[in-house]
Design a protein around this motif. Structure first.
Motif, PDB file in Angstrom:
ATOM      1  N   LEU A   8       0.901  -1.240  -0.213  1.00  0.00           N
ATOM      2  CA  LEU A   8       0.016   0.024   0.090  1.00  0.00           C
ATOM      3  C   LEU A   8       0.784   1.270  -0.029  1.00  0.00           C
ATOM      4  O   LEU A   8       0.589   2.120  -0.621  1.00  0.00           O
ATOM      5  CB  LEU A   8      -0.837  -0.004   1.359  1.00  0.00           C
ATOM      6  N   ALA A   9       1.978   1.259   0.798  1.00  0.00           N
ATOM      7  CA  ALA A   9       2.848   2.603   0.822  1.00  0.00           C
ATOM      8  C   ALA A   9       3.471   2.510  -0.580  1.00  0.00           C
ATOM      9  O   ALA A   9       3.620   3.628  -0.856  1.00  0.00           O
ATOM     10  CB  ALA A   9       3.906   2.225   2.148  1.00  0.00           C
ATOM     11  N   SER A  10       3.958   1.502  -1.258  1.00  0.00           N
ATOM     12  CA  SER A  10       4.516   1.430  -2.403  1.00  0.00           C
ATOM     13  C   SER A  10       3.523   2.194  -3.571  1.00  0.00           C
ATOM     14  O   SER A  10       3.896   3.162  -4.387  1.00  0.00           O
ATOM     15  CB  SER A  10       5.016   0.124  -2.769  1.00  0.00           C
ATOM     16  N   THR A  12       1.255   4.167  -3.007  1.00  0.00           N
ATOM     17  CA  THR A  12       1.036   5.647  -2.552  1.00  0.00           C
ATOM     18  C   THR A  12       2.304   6.537  -3.207  1.00  0.00           C
ATOM     19  O   THR A  12       2.204   7.425  -3.704  1.00  0.00           O
ATOM     20  CB  THR A  12       1.090   5.778  -1.263  1.00  0.00           C
ATOM     21  N   LEU A  13       3.385   5.825  -3.103  1.00  0.00           N
ATOM     22  CA  LEU A  13       4.608   6.602  -3.500  1.00  0.00           C
ATOM     23  C   LEU A  13       4.761   6.533  -5.129  1.00  0.00           C
ATOM     24  O   LEU A  13       4.977   7.612  -5.745  1.00  0.00           O
ATOM     25  CB  LEU A  13       5.849   5.491  -3.048  1.00  0.00           C
ATOM     26  N   TYR A  15       1.909   6.705  -6.793  1.00  0.00           N
ATOM     27  CA  TYR A  15       1.255   7.943  -7.217  1.00  0.00           C
ATOM     28  C   TYR A  15       1.750   9.258  -6.947  1.00  0.00           C
ATOM     29  O   TYR A  15       1.946  10.215  -7.792  1.00  0.00           O
ATOM     30  CB  TYR A  15      -0.060   7.763  -6.360  1.00  0.00           C
ATOM     31  N   LEU A  16       2.720   9.432  -5.998  1.00  0.00           N
ATOM     32  CA  LEU A  16       3.525  10.669  -5.868  1.00  0.00           C
ATOM     33  C   LEU A  16       4.271  10.738  -6.876  1.00  0.00           C
ATOM     34  O   LEU A  16       4.580  11.925  -7.293  1.00  0.00           O
ATOM     35  CB  LEU A  16       3.904  10.788  -4.389  1.00  0.00           C
ATOM     36  N   VAL A  36      -3.828   6.961 -11.843  1.00  0.00           N
ATOM     37  CA  VAL A  36      -4.015   7.346 -10.415  1.00  0.00           C
ATOM     38  C   VAL A  36      -5.360   6.383  -9.984  1.00  0.00           C
ATOM     39  O   VAL A  36      -5.538   6.081  -9.035  1.00  0.00           O
ATOM     40  CB  VAL A  36      -4.351   8.734 -10.233  1.00  0.00           C
ATOM     41  N   ALA A  40      -5.762   3.882  -7.171  1.00  0.00           N
ATOM     42  CA  ALA A  40      -6.655   3.779  -6.183  1.00  0.00           C
ATOM     43  C   ALA A  40      -7.575   2.594  -6.054  1.00  0.00           C
ATOM     44  O   ALA A  40      -7.862   1.956  -4.970  1.00  0.00           O
ATOM     45  CB  ALA A  40      -7.822   4.986  -6.385  1.00  0.00           C
ATOM     46  N   LYS A  43      -5.661  -0.184  -4.269  1.00  0.00           N
ATOM     47  CA  LYS A  43      -5.400   0.067  -2.911  1.00  0.00           C
ATOM     48  C   LYS A  43      -6.796  -0.392  -2.341  1.00  0.00           C
ATOM     49  O   LYS A  43      -7.048  -1.087  -1.212  1.00  0.00           O
ATOM     50  CB  LYS A  43      -5.125   1.389  -2.571  1.00  0.00           C
TER      51      LYS A  43
END
Length: 87
Positions: A8-10, A12-13, A15-16, A36, A40, A43
């Protein structure tokens, strides 16, 4: 659980990184927006399966949550592409 959190953190990164690579352009890009939305949706499915314990739920509930993710994805992509066509 740690592996799920790292995934999940990956995401998010990712997406950033996509957002940062787009620059300061105020104009939406189809590839970026689609990426994106897909991130989502991935996730949401992971959260359903792992944190809401749907993975161990009856098959009907697993199918309903998967169908919900697909339905929301279709709705989001439809709204986006219809909005592009109208604009």
């Amino acid at each position: 659980m740690l592996i799920v959190w790292v995934v999940l953190a990956s995401l998010t990164l990712a997406y950033l990184w996509i957002d940062h690579s787009a620059g300061a352009s105020p104009r939406a890009n189809v590839i970026i927006t689609s990426s994106v939305i897909v991130i989502a949706l991935l996730k949401v499915r992971i959260i359903f399966r792992e944190f809401m314990e749907v993975r161990e739920a009856p098959a009907v509930l697993r199918r309903v949550t998967d169908a919900w993710v697909v339905l929301i994805g279709v709705a989001m992509f439809s709204c986006y592409f219809v909005g592009l066509a109208v604009h």
